[in-house]
Write an enzyme that holds these catalytic residues in place. Structure first.
Site, PDB file in Angstrom:
ATOM      1  N   ASP A 259       0.870  -1.188   0.000  1.00  0.00           N
ATOM      2  CA  ASP A 259       0.000   0.000   0.000  1.00  0.00           C
ATOM      3  C   ASP A 259       0.899   1.227   0.000  1.00  0.00           C
ATOM      4  O   ASP A 259       1.892   1.244  -0.704  1.00  0.00           O
ATOM      5  CB  ASP A 259      -0.954  -0.052   1.197  1.00  0.00           C
ATOM      6  CG  ASP A 259      -2.249   0.735   0.965  1.00  0.00           C
ATOM      7  OD1 ASP A 259      -2.166   1.819   0.373  1.00  0.00           O
ATOM      8  OD2 ASP A 259      -3.319   0.269   1.359  1.00  0.00           O
ATOM      9  N   HIS A 293       1.273   2.181  -3.318  1.00  0.00           N
ATOM     10  CA  HIS A 293       0.265   3.048  -3.926  1.00  0.00           C
ATOM     11  C   HIS A 293       0.731   4.501  -3.958  1.00  0.00           C
ATOM     12  O   HIS A 293       0.384   5.258  -4.856  1.00  0.00           O
ATOM     13  CB  HIS A 293      -1.055   2.948  -3.158  1.00  0.00           C
ATOM     14  CG  HIS A 293      -1.721   1.611  -3.267  1.00  0.00           C
ATOM     15  ND1 HIS A 293      -1.479   0.746  -4.298  1.00  0.00           N
ATOM     16  CD2 HIS A 293      -2.629   0.984  -2.473  1.00  0.00           C
ATOM     17  CE1 HIS A 293      -2.203  -0.355  -4.145  1.00  0.00           C
ATOM     18  NE2 HIS A 293      -2.906  -0.231  -3.045  1.00  0.00           N
TER      19      HIS A 293
END
Length: 456
Positions: A259, A293
Site C-alpha cells: 500500500d 500506492h
C-alpha cells in the site's frame, strides 16, 4: 605491613572492584533470551521466555533484550519502559500466524478508529525510552491474516474472533462510511506503540506485516532510521504510518510495500475529531521507496489535522503516485504548512503529485467540522517521470488554497489538472507532455503562471 604497601593494596582492590562492578553492570544490561528459555531453532514458541527477559530487565530499571543469531518463533511482544530489543546480525524473529496467540485483545487504533483488537506484534502503552534495533529481521508472516481477512471473513457468518471483537467494541465510534470494522475481524499492526515517548526503531529489516507496519499512535519524539521494509503485494500493508504523533523523524529508510510507503494520519471521521490530536512536526528525508500506492501520503484519515511537515531528499521509483494528499467530506481536519523539496520520481504509474479532497465521492454540503481544509502547501525542486503530472481537486465549499510549484521538471503523458482551488502558483516549471495542455484549470481563482515551459 608498611603504610605505602597498604595503600597500594587498597588502590589495587579499588580498581578491581570498579572493573568487577562495570562487568556486572554490563552483564546486567544485556538479557540474552536464550538464558530465559528461548530456542533459536524455532522449535518452541518463545513468547513466555521473551516476556521473562523483559520483566527481569524492567525490575532493575531497564536493559537490552538480546537475540543472538538464530530463528525465533514468538507471539506478540509487549514492552516496558527503558527496554531495548537488540537483534544481532543473523537473528530472525518469526511471528506466529496463529490468531489465538494475539489474544486477549488490547486497546488499539485501526485506520484511525479507536478499538479493542488483536494485540499488535510489538506493543506498548504509556512507555518511555523504547528501542528496536540491530541488523536482524522481523517477519510478520502476514499471508494467513491477508487471506482470512480478504476471503474467509467476507463469506463467513462469524467466528470466535469476530464475536469477541463485537463484544468488546459495542460502544466504538465507527467511521461515517461502513467498512472492515463492521465485519469485526481487523488484522493487527506489526509495530504499534500508543501514548509513548522517545521511541527509536533503527537498522532492522521488516517483512510480511499483517497490516500497517510501523504505526506509532499519539507518541512524542519518534525516530525511524535506516529501516528496510519489504511487504509483497498485499492488502493495506503500509510501511510507516505515524498517526497523531508529535516530533517524528524518518530517515534513510528503504520501503517497498503493498500500500502506501509512508503515510501521515491523525484519526478518522468522528473518532478522529473527538480526539483532536494532530500529526505535527514531522521530517522525512533520505528515503527510497519502490512498490506502493504512494511514496509519501497524507490522509485520508486526517480528521485531527496535519501540520508542519517537511519532506526532502527522497527517491520514488515505481510507486503508483509520488506525493499524495487525500481526504473527503466528513473527515474534517486541517492540512497545512507542508514543504516538499528535492525529490526524484521515476516510473510513477499514475500522478506525480496529487491533492485530492474528493477521495470518496460525496455531495456538496455546508461548511462544518466535517469539512476538510488544504492550505499552504509548497513543492520545489522535483524531477519526475509519470503517467500524469498532477491532479488538484478541491471542494466547491472549501477550495485548496495557497499551493506553489517551483523549479519542477516533469515528463508525463498529460499535464496538471486543477479544480476548485485558489492562489495556485507555478514558477519555473517545465512540463513535457505527450498530449494536452501543461495546465488545465477549472474553477480556479488567482492562478499565477511564471516561467512555465511546455514541450511535446
Amino acid at each position: 605491613m608498611n603504610c605505602c604497601y597498604r595503600m597500594k593494596l587498597l588502590k589495587i582492590a579499588a580498581v578491581c572492584l570498579l572493573i568487577c562492578s562495570a562487568s556486572m553492570a554490563s552483564a546486567q544490561d544485556y538479557y540474552n533470551v536464550l538464558k530465559y528459555g528461548a530456542k533459536r531453532d524455532s522449535s518452541k514458541l518463545a513468547t513466555a521466555a521473551i516476556a521473562k527477559a523483559i520483566d527481569a530487565a524492567a525490575r532493575l530499571g531497564g536493559g537490552t533484550i538480546y537475540f543472538p543469531a538464530g530463528k525465533y518463533l514468538t507471539g506478540p511482544i509487549h514492552l516496558k519502559s527503558n527496554i531495548t530489543i537488540l537483534l544481532d546480525a543473523g537473528a530472525e524473529l518469526h511471528f506466529s500466524d496463529n490468531f489465538d496467540d494475539y489474544l486477549p485483545m488490547v486497546r488499539s487504533r485501526w485506520e484511525g478508529t479507536d478499538v479493542m483488537n488483536f494485540s499488535p506484534l510489538f506493543y506498548g502503552e504509556y512507555l518511555e525510552n523504547i528501542t528496536i534495533t540491530g541488523r536482524g529481521t522481523i517477519n510478520g508472516h502476514g499471508k494467513k491474516w491477508w487471506d482470512y481477512a480478504e476471503k474467509e471473513v467476507k463469506k463467513s457468518p462469524g467466528s470466535k474472533w469476530q464475536d469477541e471483537f463485537k463484544r468488546l467494541n459495542k460502544d466504538v465510534i465507527a467511521p461515517d462510511l461502513p467498512g472492515w470494522i463492521e465485519l469485526g475481524f481487523l488484522r493487527p499492526p506489526f509495530i504499534q506503540f500508543m501514548n509513548c515517548k522517545n521511541l527509536l526503531i533503527e537498522g532492522i529489516t521488516i517483512c510480511n506485516s499483517p497490516f500497517w507496519t510501523v504505526n506509532p499512535e499519539f507518541c512524542e519524539n519518534v525516530t525511524v532510521k535506516g529501516v528496510t521494509i519489504n511487504n509483497p503485494i498485499s492488502p493495506n500493508t503500509d510501511g510507516i504510518n505515524p498517526e497523531s504523533c508529535k516530533y517524528v523523524h524518518i530517515s534513510d529508510c528503504h520501503i517497498s510495500v503493498g500500500d502506501d510507503c509512508i503515510t501521515i494520519k491523525s484519526g478518522k471521521d468522528r473518532a478522529g475529531r473527538k480526539m483532536a490530536i494532530p500529526a505535527e512536526n514531522y521530517t522525512i528525508t533520505n528515503c527510497t521507496m519502490l512498490s506502493g500506492h504512494g511514496g509519501v501520503v497524507i490522509g485520508s484519515e486526517m480528521s485531527g489535522g496535519v501540520k508542519k511537515i517537511a519532506i526532502s531528499n527522497c527517491i520514488f521509483d515505481g510507486t503508483d503516485r509520488g506525493i499524495r494528499i487525500k481526504t473527503a467530506r466528513g473527515r474534517g481536519g486541517v492540512v497545512e504548512d507542508i514543504r516538499v523539496d528535492n525529490i526524484i520520481m521515476k516510473n510513477i504509474g499514475l500522478q506525480a503529485i496529487v491533492l485530492d479532497m474528493q477521495y470518496a465521492k460525496t455531495k456538496e454540503e455546508p461548511v462544518s467540522e466535517r469539512t476538510p481544509v488544504f492550505r499552504n502547501i509548497h513543492l520545489s525542486n522535483i524531477t519526475a517521470q509519470a503517467n500524469a503530472a498532477g491532479y488538484l481537486n478541491g471542494l466547491a465549499e472549501m477550495p485548496i488554497e495557497n499551493v506553489t510549484f517551483s523549479n519542477i521538471n516533469i515528463d508525463a503523458k498529460t499535464g496538471f489538472v486543477i479544480k476548485e482551488a485558489k492562489q495556485v502558483s507555478f514558477h519555473e516549471v517545465h512540463i513535457n507532455t505527450v498530449s494536452g495542455p501543461a495546465i488545465e484549470a477549472k474553477s480556479v481563482k488567482k492562478l499565477n503562471i511564471d516561467g512555465v515551459i511546455k514541450d511535446y
